[in-house]
Each structure stands twice: as structure tokens, then as C-alpha cells.
Enzyme design. Sequence first.
Site, PDB file in Angstrom:
ATOM      1  N   CYS A 117      17.390  37.209  17.405  1.00  0.00           N
ATOM      2  CA  CYS A 117      16.528  36.124  17.700  1.00  0.00           C
ATOM      3  C   CYS A 117      15.439  35.559  16.568  1.00  0.00           C
ATOM      4  CB  CYS A 117      15.631  36.512  18.717  1.00  0.00           C
ATOM      5  SG  CYS A 117      16.461  36.648  20.241  1.00  0.00           S
ATOM      6  N   HIS A 267      10.276  31.149  19.005  1.00  0.00           N
ATOM      7  CA  HIS A 267      11.568  31.219  19.483  1.00  0.00           C
ATOM      8  C   HIS A 267      11.485  31.114  21.247  1.00  0.00           C
ATOM      9  CE1 HIS A 267      15.140  33.234  20.737  1.00  0.00           C
ATOM     10  NE2 HIS A 267      14.561  34.380  21.138  1.00  0.00           N
ATOM     11  N   ASN A 297      17.640  30.912  26.134  1.00  0.00           N
ATOM     12  CA  ASN A 297      17.355  31.579  25.272  1.00  0.00           C
ATOM     13  C   ASN A 297      18.670  31.390  24.366  1.00  0.00           C
ATOM     14  OD1 ASN A 297      17.223  33.249  22.877  1.00  0.00           O
ATOM     15  ND2 ASN A 297      16.414  34.849  23.967  1.00  0.00           N
TER      16      ASN A 297
END
Length: 340
Positions: A117, A267, A297
Amino acid sequence: MIKSIIKGIGHYVPENVVTNDDLSKLMSTSDEWITERTGIKERRHRKNRNDAEETTSYLGFKASQNALKMAGYTAKDIDFIVFATLSPDYYFPGCGVLLQEMLGCDTIGALDVRNQCSGFVYAMSVANAFIKAGQYKNILVVGAEIHSFGLDFSDEGRGVSVIFGDGAGAVILSASEEEGAGDILAFNMHSEGKYADELCTKFPGSKYGWSDRMRLEPENVTNDEVYPIMNGNFVFKNAVTRFPETMMEALNSAGKTAEDLDLFIPHQANLRIAQFVQKTFNLPDEKLYNNIQKYGNTTAASIPLALSEAIAEGKIKRGDLVLLSAFGSGFTWGSILFEY
């Protein structure tokens, strides 16, 4: 002084939209359950989970084409590639060399970043260092993921599988000495490996390299050895601690405050995390950008995808102060503060 400026940016996502209602047909979940916990309404998956053509590298290729078009460059203008992903086409080699071939670049270097991530933040930091050292002039930085091929779409895996989607974003970071041009003002990168097992995929790592076992006793191989696993509450608690820390570090390093920001792009891990950070820094809605509702995501792709959309929507203009921050598996976290 040499500055690092964004000359071009682009993104690409598969056409196949998967809604929360679609997932409820595969596992015991609902639109209400997913929305309440994550803020996600839909995500993109490639149509065929075993598609050998619509790969992570291919998504990165399409996003890179869009970035090149915006910059007015060709692939021959690129002199280095940094590719961030946790879902490469091959276990090795990495996606960077595959992208080099797809684009038709010269025999330039290609570096792969495996920081999940936080991958795009790490990749941009590396590219910035190369440019300011005078090593390269135009670096293609890509974050791309195909998650859908490796998720557990069962009740056992729903806590992870409802979150992730496929997508890609690409940035061309270029050297400039032009007066008034933008620049990367500050960045930081951190890690805390003692929590690696809280968010990970074990196979096919050497620590869990059980090829003989899988071949001889496949019935004894458990899902949590093959599919991604996540201690959701623990990850959330660490994220809401580390996000403010890395953000403040970047702002303080550049002598800026949260009030100076024109836009903050976190993020896209969980809408609740973004809302917590927004409240912590007292950021008005117009200074926060989220698109997790549409894409879920997308790990290393999430920040460049969101940045690309924000620019396309006119939410960022030249001269604006923008902060990008990420937290994820590793644990790793970091930020990039730049003037666009």
C-alpha cells in the site's frame, strides 16, 4: 537547482464493475455491511480471473500511455521505470521489464518496488532521488494491481475480498530547472516489520515454501496460507496513528502546515481512516480527495489513480500544495509533499 515535477499522469481500470450486491451473491455479506465498514460501494475486477492478457503489467501499460499522452512524450523519452505492485505477472521477473517491452522503450533500467500500500510513495521517493542526483531526466513511476485473481470469495475470506480492486496509475516525473515549476518538497518512508504477519500473503514466500506439501497433500493446505490475511482492527488502529505522524513529518520538514494544503490524498484503504485523519487535521471536504467508493483498495495503484482523477477533475491546479500519504502491509508508511 534541479526540481522534480509531474509532467504527465494517467490511470486505467478494467471495465468490469463489481458492486457490493454482486459480492453478496458469492458470500454472506451485503451492501450495508461493506459500506458501513469500508465506505466502498463498488470496485473493478478483470472479467476473467485467469485472463493471461489483462495482467498487472497491462494495466500499468494502459495507464502509462495516458501519462505519456498528457506529457506530450513518447516511450523513447523515458530513461528509467519504477514499478510498484504486490501482484506481479510473474513471481519473477518483475513488472518493470515487462512494461519496458510493452511500451517499446530503449534498454533502460526498470526497478520494481514491493511495498504494498505504500509502494507508490516509496517509488516516487526513489524516482525523486534519482532525478535530483542528476541521474535521469524522465522517470515513469507506476502503481498497478490485479487483486481479483488471488482473493478468497467465500465467507471465510470476505473480510479481505470485499475491500480490494484492480487498477493502475502512472506518473512521469521529470527534471526541471524552470523558475516557478513545481517540486517535491519533502518525503519520508518508515517500516515496522514486527507486524508483518498482521497483513500478509504467505505463499509462495520461502518462509512458507511448501511446494512438496501442496503437491502431495493439497487437502492440508489452508486458505490462510494461500490467500491474503488481515487483522483488520489491529491494522486500523496502527493506520490512524501512523497517518498523522507521517503527514506532520512531511509538513514540518517543508515548513508547512495543514492549513497550507490545497489537497490531501490518502491511500484509499478505508474511508473511515480517511475521515479520521480529516477530523484530526480539521481539513474541509474540499481539501480531501477520496475515490475508494468507486474502486476499493487498489494498493500501490490507489494514490496515483486518485491523483490522476483529481487532476482530471480540476481539483488540483499548477502551483497547488498536495500531500500524499500511505500506510499498509509491512507495516510500511510514508508521505510525499509536493507543489504541482
